[in-house]
Scaffold this active site. Structure first.
Site, mmCIF file in Angstrom:
data_model
loop_
_atom_site.group_PDB
_atom_site.id
_atom_site.type_symbol
_atom_site.label_atom_id
_atom_site.label_comp_id
_atom_site.label_asym_id
_atom_site.label_seq_id
_atom_site.Cartn_x
_atom_site.Cartn_y
_atom_site.Cartn_z
ATOM 1 N N ARG A 14 -90.427 79.857 -33.538
ATOM 2 C CA ARG A 14 -89.138 79.480 -34.103
ATOM 3 C C ARG A 14 -88.550 78.415 -33.204
ATOM 4 N NH1 ARG A 14 -85.390 77.944 -37.127
ATOM 5 N NH2 ARG A 14 -83.663 79.313 -37.789
ATOM 6 N N GLY A 15 -88.588 77.172 -33.677
ATOM 7 C CA GLY A 15 -88.176 76.054 -32.839
ATOM 8 C C GLY A 15 -86.775 76.192 -32.291
ATOM 9 N N GLU A 16 -85.875 76.693 -33.096
ATOM 10 C CA GLU A 16 -84.481 76.850 -32.686
ATOM 11 C C GLU A 16 -84.352 77.775 -31.484
ATOM 12 O OE1 GLU A 16 -81.046 79.153 -34.903
ATOM 13 O OE2 GLU A 16 -81.418 77.226 -35.892
ATOM 14 N N ASP A 17 -85.253 78.752 -31.375
ATOM 15 C CA ASP A 17 -85.188 79.735 -30.287
ATOM 16 C C ASP A 17 -85.867 79.255 -29.010
ATOM 17 O OD1 ASP A 17 -83.866 81.418 -31.946
ATOM 18 O OD2 ASP A 17 -85.476 82.881 -32.165
ATOM 19 N N GLU B 267 -95.486 80.412 -42.590
ATOM 20 C CA GLU B 267 -96.515 80.021 -41.631
ATOM 21 C C GLU B 267 -97.303 81.256 -41.169
ATOM 22 O OE1 GLU B 267 -96.258 76.737 -38.293
ATOM 23 O OE2 GLU B 267 -95.393 78.612 -37.552
#
Length: 366
Positions: free
Chosen positions: A18-21, A85
């Site tokens: 999760r890119g945001e995390d 994904e």
């Protein structure tokens, strides 16, 4: 460098996160550590079109990688991108045997499995979207996706992985070093060669594959029986490739009947078994009785997958594996043999017949 000549894989590792995390923190540090260790690593930073990525780029990258690392963080389930994904990763794992290694970053496996906490909050929002959707077809499509996401999270939570708070006193740098070591162990393990595009192979192996993946602590021994040339070894190799990453140790002992007839053949098989499950460590064994003792000590410590190909005498089973009671909970043994009768003395629970249909399918495809 970790790259080996002649490797069929373009990547060693695929990172899902999760890119945001974690994109600029943990996952970035993990990515750098993997690259510095010599592992070709794929991540989705450069992908632009979502549909193209999920349908084309991601499946291609997974098939070309040895292991997919899934970083499960607090807000992972709030991203439909991540969930889609994950479904694709697990599907490719099922069909191509690529390893999936979950990393639980500030979440517990139980939160992921049961979809509680932040995972539960995400799915509550998806359920609200379902109720608000007025179009019947779109509602049915979303409901199917949601069920698929839940199943994927349950599946990945049950795989062997690493939990940050339980490793290296929660220190990320040490945690990352441990992950890199695990990746190294996986990459070094060998995938067996199987002829491509064998029609009907998945169907023939389906029941045994489900048994290998049941995640129970039962110790089991299954045999694949049939006349010579019918495809028993091919099925066994296929099953090995799909599942050996799920076990702490694994060994495929090929041509047991032929090898055991040679001078010190049984001792050679014992040495190979120990070397495989101990990941290359060499054991000095001078006779079969000594080998039995060493194998007993090794098998009782880790969950293993062992395949004995082309067994035709009871003493071959006894010398290599001895008693079923040695095996660590969850261990699985597969035997291929032409002689169904000898299995009665070997505590084999299930016998699968290698059907002539497999041979016919292979011939049609040639």
């Amino acid at each position: 460098m970790a790259t080996t000549s002649g490797s069929p894989f373009a990547y060693h590792v695929l990172l899902s996160f999760r890119g945001e995390d974690t994109r600029q923190t943990f996952t970035d540090h993990l990515y750098i550590a993997l690259v510095q260790a010599g592992f070709q690593t794929f991540r989705d930073d450069d992908s632009i079109e979502r549909g193209k990525y999920l349908n084309l780029e991601l499946p291609k990258a997974i098939k070309q990688s040895r292991v997919s690392i899934v970083v499960l963080s607090k807000n992972y389930a709030s991203s439909t991108w991540c969930l889609d994904e994950l479904v694709t990763i697990l599907e490719c794992n099922r069909t191509h045997g690529n390893a999936v290694f979950p990393v639980f970053y500030d979440v517990e496996p139980s939160e992921v499995r049961k979809q509680v906490g932040s995972f539960g909050e995400a799915f509550e929002r998806y359920e609200n979207e379902l109720e608000a959707e007025g179009d019947h077809e779109r509602r049915m499509e979303l409901a199917k996706r949601v069920e698929g996401w839940k199943a994927a999270l349950r599946q990945v939570a049950d795989l062997t992985g690493m939990v940050l708070k339980n490793q290296a006193d929660g220190q990320e740098s040490k945690f990352i070093k441990k992950i890199v070591k695990v990746v190294g162990d996986i990459v070094k393990r060998t995938v067996l060669s199987v002829a491509p595009h064998l029609i009907g192979l998945d169907l023939r192996a389906r029941n045994i594959n489900s048994w290998l993946r049941d995640e129970s602590n039962d110790v089991g021994i299954v045999a694949i029986c049939g006349i010579g040339g019918i495809g028993k070894t091919t099925i066994a190799k296929y099953l090995y490739n799909l599942n050996f990453e799920r076990f702490e140790g694994s060994s495929f002992l090929a041509s047991v009947r032929e090898v055991s007839e040679q001078p010190d053949g049984l001792v050679r098989l014992q040495r190979q078994l120990l070397s495989d499950i101990l990941k290359g460590k060499k054991e000095k064994i001078y006779n079969a009785d000594q080998g039995i003792v060493r194998i007993k000590e090794a098998l009782r410590c880790i969950k293993v997958l062992v395949i004995l190909d082309d067994v035709d005498r009871v003493d071959q089973l006894d010398a290599v594996l001895g008693m079923r009671d040695w095996l660590y909970p969850g261990s699985k043994i597969i035997i291929t043999t032409r002689r169904k009768q000898l299995l009665k003395a070997s505590k084999v629970h299930t016998v699968h017949e290698a059907l002539q249909q497999l041979e016919n399918s292979m011939e049609r495809n040639q």
